[in-house]
Design a protein around this motif. Sequence first.
Motif, PDB file in Angstrom:
ATOM      1  N   MET A   1      12.467  20.395  44.687  1.00 29.59           N
ATOM      2  CA  MET A   1      11.817  21.567  45.281  1.00 29.59           C
ATOM      3  C   MET A   1      12.868  22.591  45.728  1.00 29.59           C
ATOM      4  O   MET A   1      13.883  22.238  46.296  1.00 29.59           O
ATOM      5  CB  MET A   1      11.001  21.106  46.504  1.00 29.59           C
ATOM      6  N   SER A   4      11.986  25.240  51.371  1.00 33.62           N
ATOM      7  CA  SER A   4      11.071  24.859  52.456  1.00 33.62           C
ATOM      8  C   SER A   4      11.061  26.007  53.447  1.00 33.62           C
ATOM      9  O   SER A   4      12.116  26.419  53.921  1.00 33.62           O
ATOM     10  CB  SER A   4      11.563  23.612  53.181  1.00 33.62           C
ATOM     11  N   TYR A  33       7.998  25.440  46.196  1.00 31.99           N
ATOM     12  CA  TYR A  33       8.242  25.531  47.639  1.00 31.99           C
ATOM     13  C   TYR A  33       7.160  24.833  48.455  1.00 31.99           C
ATOM     14  O   TYR A  33       6.096  24.488  47.945  1.00 31.99           O
ATOM     15  CB  TYR A  33       8.334  26.995  48.072  1.00 31.99           C
ATOM     16  N   GLU A  34       7.493  24.631  49.727  1.00 33.43           N
ATOM     17  CA  GLU A  34       6.510  24.131  50.687  1.00 33.43           C
ATOM     18  C   GLU A  34       6.593  25.012  51.923  1.00 33.43           C
ATOM     19  O   GLU A  34       7.637  25.590  52.222  1.00 33.43           O
ATOM     20  CB  GLU A  34       6.826  22.671  51.065  1.00 33.43           C
ATOM     21  N   ASN A  58      -2.130  24.081  48.798  1.00 32.24           N
ATOM     22  CA  ASN A  58      -1.526  22.767  48.966  1.00 32.24           C
ATOM     23  C   ASN A  58      -0.018  22.799  49.183  1.00 32.24           C
ATOM     24  O   ASN A  58       0.613  21.778  49.327  1.00 32.24           O
ATOM     25  CB  ASN A  58      -1.928  21.811  47.837  1.00 32.24           C
ATOM     26  N   GLU A  59       0.563  24.022  49.249  1.00 30.17           N
ATOM     27  CA  GLU A  59       1.982  24.093  49.647  1.00 30.17           C
ATOM     28  C   GLU A  59       2.121  23.883  51.146  1.00 30.17           C
ATOM     29  O   GLU A  59       3.221  23.631  51.628  1.00 30.17           O
ATOM     30  CB  GLU A  59       2.598  25.479  49.367  1.00 30.17           C
ATOM     31  N   LYS A  61       2.157  22.318  54.671  1.00 31.94           N
ATOM     32  CA  LYS A  61       2.178  21.075  55.421  1.00 31.94           C
ATOM     33  C   LYS A  61       2.236  21.469  56.881  1.00 31.94           C
ATOM     34  O   LYS A  61       2.844  22.491  57.209  1.00 31.94           O
ATOM     35  CB  LYS A  61       3.413  20.251  55.067  1.00 31.94           C
TER      36      LYS A  61
END
Length: 314
Positions: A1, A4, A33-34, A58-59, A61
């Motif tokens: 990934m 972040s 990415y997240e 859904n990226e 968290k």
Amino acid sequence: MDLSIVIPLYNEEESLPELITWIKQVLNDKYTYEIIMVDDGSSDKSWNVISNLAKQNNEIKAIRFQRNYGKSAALFKGFEKAQGNVIITMDADLQDSPEEIPELYRLITKEDYDVISGWKKKRYDPFIKRFTSKFYNWTARRVTKIHLHDFNCGLKAYKKQVIKSIEVYGEMHRYIPVLAKRAGFKKIGEKVVQHQERKYGVTKFGLERFINGFLDLMSITFMTKFGRRPMHFFGVFGTLMFFIGGSVAIWLLSEKIYYSVKNIAIRDVTSQPLFYLALVAIIIGVQLFLAGFLGELITRNSTDRNKYLVREEI
Ligand code: UDP
Ligand code: MG
């Protein structure tokens, strides 16, 4: 990934949807990415907003603290969770612009910087804050030898190893580059970033920020110089005091004995002020020495980790 994005937030319900839309618009299709949102014990509807956003994206968290622990704690938890090769931190209040992310990413990956700190060259904050901030940054530069204009900028980028090796404890989010440098990451740069006025809500730091900022500056100064070796600070002064006090006391006593043997009249040792000063110096010396010794013991055992209670996680 690739990336972040870590976003600490406290009561920012109005800003969140816009922020997420904006980030996605900048990043989509170009990066994997997240987005890690850390709800620092908000008492408004921030967590509901996050849950809804997370359902659609859904990226996202998210972590929710049991109570308000502060921005440093939120960042630290976010860092623990982050998996991207480059970690970007930004404030949730839309004051930092997601448009800066691609360039920050490039500086870390292509130019091999460990840390890039944002620099709000043109700031949209109250005068008093801009003024004290100038002073703190100037002092921090001199003390730490890190040449940044804006240590406390919320928008920063890090190599993964950097954030995995530092612990953002207390209120040290103000001086993360210093923690990074202390952990051995020397390539620290800065980039001028866009700054906006706060669009929704109010600042989460009250007047105490100026006092806390100052105290943090003092501790960062001390920690930078002696954090890993408190004995070198306390020990030096302690030993010095002890020896000065000790020598004076011995000198006074020997003098007394010498004159007594020669049968010459002399004041009692206990009626000389110097004797009491010597005693005080001995006592302070021992205390400083002990403080240094305790400091050494503590540095061997200290860790602020794992103290944060996570309430929920997505
Ligand atoms: N923040 C946080 N916990 C706190 C205080 C602030 O997570 O206890 C977040 C806040 O929601 C925002 C960021 O830290 O995303 C910066 O705070 P703020 O905008 O109030 O600071 P300022 O811009 O006034 O320096
Ligand atoms: Mg702000």
